[in-house]
Design a protein around this motif. Sequence first.
Motif, mmCIF file in Angstrom:
data_model
loop_
_atom_site.group_PDB
_atom_site.id
_atom_site.type_symbol
_atom_site.label_atom_id
_atom_site.label_comp_id
_atom_site.label_asym_id
_atom_site.label_seq_id
_atom_site.Cartn_x
_atom_site.Cartn_y
_atom_site.Cartn_z
ATOM 1 N N ALA A 1 0.848 -1.197 0.000
ATOM 2 C CA ALA A 1 0.000 0.000 0.000
ATOM 3 C C ALA A 1 0.882 1.244 0.000
ATOM 4 C CB ALA A 1 -0.908 -0.012 1.225
ATOM 5 N N LEU A 2 0.692 2.056 -1.015
ATOM 6 C CA LEU A 2 1.504 3.271 -1.192
ATOM 7 C C LEU A 2 0.574 4.457 -1.443
ATOM 8 C CD1 LEU A 2 3.936 1.762 -3.865
ATOM 9 C CD2 LEU A 2 4.455 2.075 -1.437
ATOM 10 N N THR A 3 1.134 5.643 -1.330
ATOM 11 C CA THR A 3 0.326 6.820 -1.674
ATOM 12 C C THR A 3 -0.111 6.760 -3.137
ATOM 13 O OG1 THR A 3 2.372 7.981 -2.186
ATOM 14 C CG2 THR A 3 1.450 8.311 0.030
ATOM 15 N N LEU A 4 0.697 6.108 -3.977
ATOM 16 C CA LEU A 4 0.410 6.087 -5.415
ATOM 17 C C LEU A 4 -0.706 5.107 -5.797
ATOM 18 C CD1 LEU A 4 4.038 6.173 -6.889
ATOM 19 C CD2 LEU A 4 2.515 8.085 -6.377
ATOM 20 N N ASN A 5 -0.897 4.076 -5.016
ATOM 21 C CA ASN A 5 -1.917 3.081 -5.390
ATOM 22 C C ASN A 5 -3.004 2.922 -4.326
ATOM 23 O OD1 ASN A 5 -0.720 1.631 -3.353
ATOM 24 N ND2 ASN A 5 -0.016 -0.056 -4.651
ATOM 25 N N ARG A 6 -2.967 3.776 -3.331
ATOM 26 C CA ARG A 6 -3.952 3.680 -2.242
ATOM 27 C C ARG A 6 -5.382 3.552 -2.775
ATOM 28 N NH1 ARG A 6 -7.826 3.448 -0.186
ATOM 29 N NH2 ARG A 6 -8.778 4.476 1.601
ATOM 30 N N HIS A 7 -5.700 4.331 -3.804
ATOM 31 C CA HIS A 7 -7.064 4.363 -4.316
ATOM 32 C C HIS A 7 -7.444 3.093 -5.084
ATOM 33 C CE1 HIS A 7 -4.392 5.633 -7.494
ATOM 34 N NE2 HIS A 7 -5.333 5.432 -8.380
ATOM 35 N N GLU A 8 -6.489 2.224 -5.346
ATOM 36 C CA GLU A 8 -6.804 1.001 -6.095
ATOM 37 C C GLU A 8 -6.606 -0.275 -5.276
ATOM 38 O OE1 GLU A 8 -5.022 0.729 -9.976
ATOM 39 O OE2 GLU A 8 -5.961 2.593 -10.657
ATOM 40 N N ILE A 9 -6.215 -0.137 -4.029
ATOM 41 C CA ILE A 9 -5.925 -1.345 -3.240
ATOM 42 C C ILE A 9 -7.141 -2.272 -3.164
ATOM 43 C CG2 ILE A 9 -5.442 -2.187 -0.887
ATOM 44 C CD1 ILE A 9 -2.962 -1.234 -2.327
ATOM 45 N N LEU A 10 -8.286 -1.706 -2.910
ATOM 46 C CA LEU A 10 -9.473 -2.570 -2.799
ATOM 47 C C LEU A 10 -9.844 -3.182 -4.145
ATOM 48 C CD1 LEU A 10 -11.694 -0.562 -0.285
ATOM 49 C CD2 LEU A 10 -10.114 -2.450 0.152
ATOM 50 N N ALA A 11 -9.613 -2.433 -5.199
ATOM 51 C CA ALA A 11 -9.878 -2.992 -6.535
ATOM 52 C C ALA A 11 -8.893 -4.118 -6.851
ATOM 53 C CB ALA A 11 -9.790 -1.881 -7.583
ATOM 54 N N ILE A 12 -7.657 -3.960 -6.409
ATOM 55 C CA ILE A 12 -6.680 -5.042 -6.601
ATOM 56 C C ILE A 12 -7.165 -6.286 -5.859
ATOM 57 C CG2 ILE A 12 -4.324 -5.829 -6.124
ATOM 58 C CD1 ILE A 12 -3.428 -2.874 -6.234
ATOM 59 N N LYS A 13 -7.589 -6.065 -4.636
ATOM 60 C CA LYS A 13 -8.053 -7.208 -3.835
ATOM 61 C C LYS A 13 -9.258 -7.887 -4.499
ATOM 62 C CE LYS A 13 -9.345 -8.374 0.905
ATOM 63 N NZ LYS A 13 -10.687 -8.877 0.604
ATOM 64 N N ARG A 14 -10.186 -7.084 -5.022
ATOM 65 C CA ARG A 14 -11.363 -7.664 -5.687
ATOM 66 C C ARG A 14 -10.945 -8.443 -6.936
ATOM 67 N NH1 ARG A 14 -13.922 -2.847 -4.044
ATOM 68 N NH2 ARG A 14 -13.471 -1.831 -6.034
ATOM 69 N N TYR A 15 -9.978 -7.875 -7.675
ATOM 70 C CA TYR A 15 -9.485 -8.575 -8.870
ATOM 71 C C TYR A 15 -8.896 -9.936 -8.479
ATOM 72 C CZ TYR A 15 -6.095 -10.026 -12.373
ATOM 73 O OH TYR A 15 -5.358 -10.774 -13.255
ATOM 74 N N VAL A 16 -8.070 -9.943 -7.436
ATOM 75 C CA VAL A 16 -7.443 -11.202 -7.017
ATOM 76 C C VAL A 16 -8.518 -12.188 -6.547
ATOM 77 C CG1 VAL A 16 -5.789 -12.280 -5.439
ATOM 78 C CG2 VAL A 16 -5.299 -10.014 -6.410
ATOM 79 N N ASP A 17 -9.489 -11.682 -5.798
ATOM 80 C CA ASP A 17 -10.592 -12.555 -5.355
ATOM 81 C C ASP A 17 -11.317 -13.170 -6.553
ATOM 82 O OD1 ASP A 17 -10.054 -12.059 -2.721
ATOM 83 O OD2 ASP A 17 -11.647 -10.567 -2.453
#
Lengths: 103, 303
Positions: free
Chosen positions: B165-181
């Motif tokens: 989790a970084l300032t650069l991708n903070r807004h996509e972390i949950l989307a990343i998690k949903r993609y992996v799920d």
Amino acid sequence: MGPATVYAKNPDYVQREVAGECILVPIRRSLTDSNSIYVLNETGAVLWRRIDGARSLQDITAAFLDEYDVTAERLTQDFETLLTDLLSIQAIDEVSVADGPAD
Amino acid sequence: MVQQTKLSQLPARFPLVCQWEITCRCNLRCVMCYTDCRNRPDFVRHELATDEILRLMDEMAEAGTLEICLTGGEPLARPDFFTLYEHAIRQGFLVTLFTNGTLIHEAEADYFAGLRPLRIEISLHGVTPQTFERVTLGTGSYRRCLEAVGFLLDRRLPLVLKSTALTLNRHEILAIKRYVDSLGTVPFKLGEELRPDLNGSNEPFRYALSEQEVTVLNQEDTELREETCRQKTATPMPCESGMHRFHIDAYGRLQLCSGNRAESYDLRRGSFREGFFNVLPTFACEWKAARTTDLIRPVVHHA
């Protein structure tokens, strides 16, 4: 699985000694269902080390009985169980009598 | 014969698990990377050569090491990577690979399918090219990474996807998690830890989330929240660095772990057994609790 049967190791299993235990690691993991290693007990380790594609089960058993204080009946039973396990994970194969012993 | 995933009976100190930073080379320049400062020809020249790595693998196998995690840099950036990998597999090591995935094409995926690793962990920095490549600074890296994920999944290879989790991708972390799920069988790991780069610069911390941002992020997802709660309430596991685990850097230096390189043993000059059993116990670690360390000195020893 008879006394005259000769077994050869599958080269896709690697024997490792780790902390005093003899383990088998499958290097082609498609052979197995999971990321497992196989821990051999003392008898299993001795049997595994003596499987060479040339000696029959009878030869291995006779040599084992000379060295260890165990009854033939008990040893035969233990070996049968171990060989069944090793065959089930394809760690060993029977060498065809027609082919003669493996090199 | 007993089928197991781990050995249960081990001495208090035993060199079971190696994390090996086999190179600091990488085809990407991730902004928070702590090894990228060594991704330069003058440092690369000093990295272990192929024959040195093979020799050390043999020494570790003889000493009983069972698991090796190959990391970097980008391990596949080494031209000899598959020579090293195959040697490790054929020695009977359980191999985990940490990679950015972008150098894995169909041929590489086929190779891994033939000689399967224990696990492949790929860093996934975002779910859009813009975010992903703001982190990696590598044009096309997003597409290549996702292609690699597809190639590995097609071959049913054991894959883990992870993000920092970084300032650069903070807004996509949950989307990343949903993609992996959505992939079904792929575990997801979220890390927040950054560390100074190997030259001591704190530059990676420019991209760290504040404590408040991390809290808000965790509140947005049930699983993240539960995992954070679990970590806060669970009794910490004893640190096994130097006990059952050890680290080797790209230059052949044996260390307690990748986070403590204050003291090293040069494996180019001495044997692995000497290093692990006689020298590593003399290294200090300020984080290691005394009760976990019958041999490692738990005193502050950092510069």
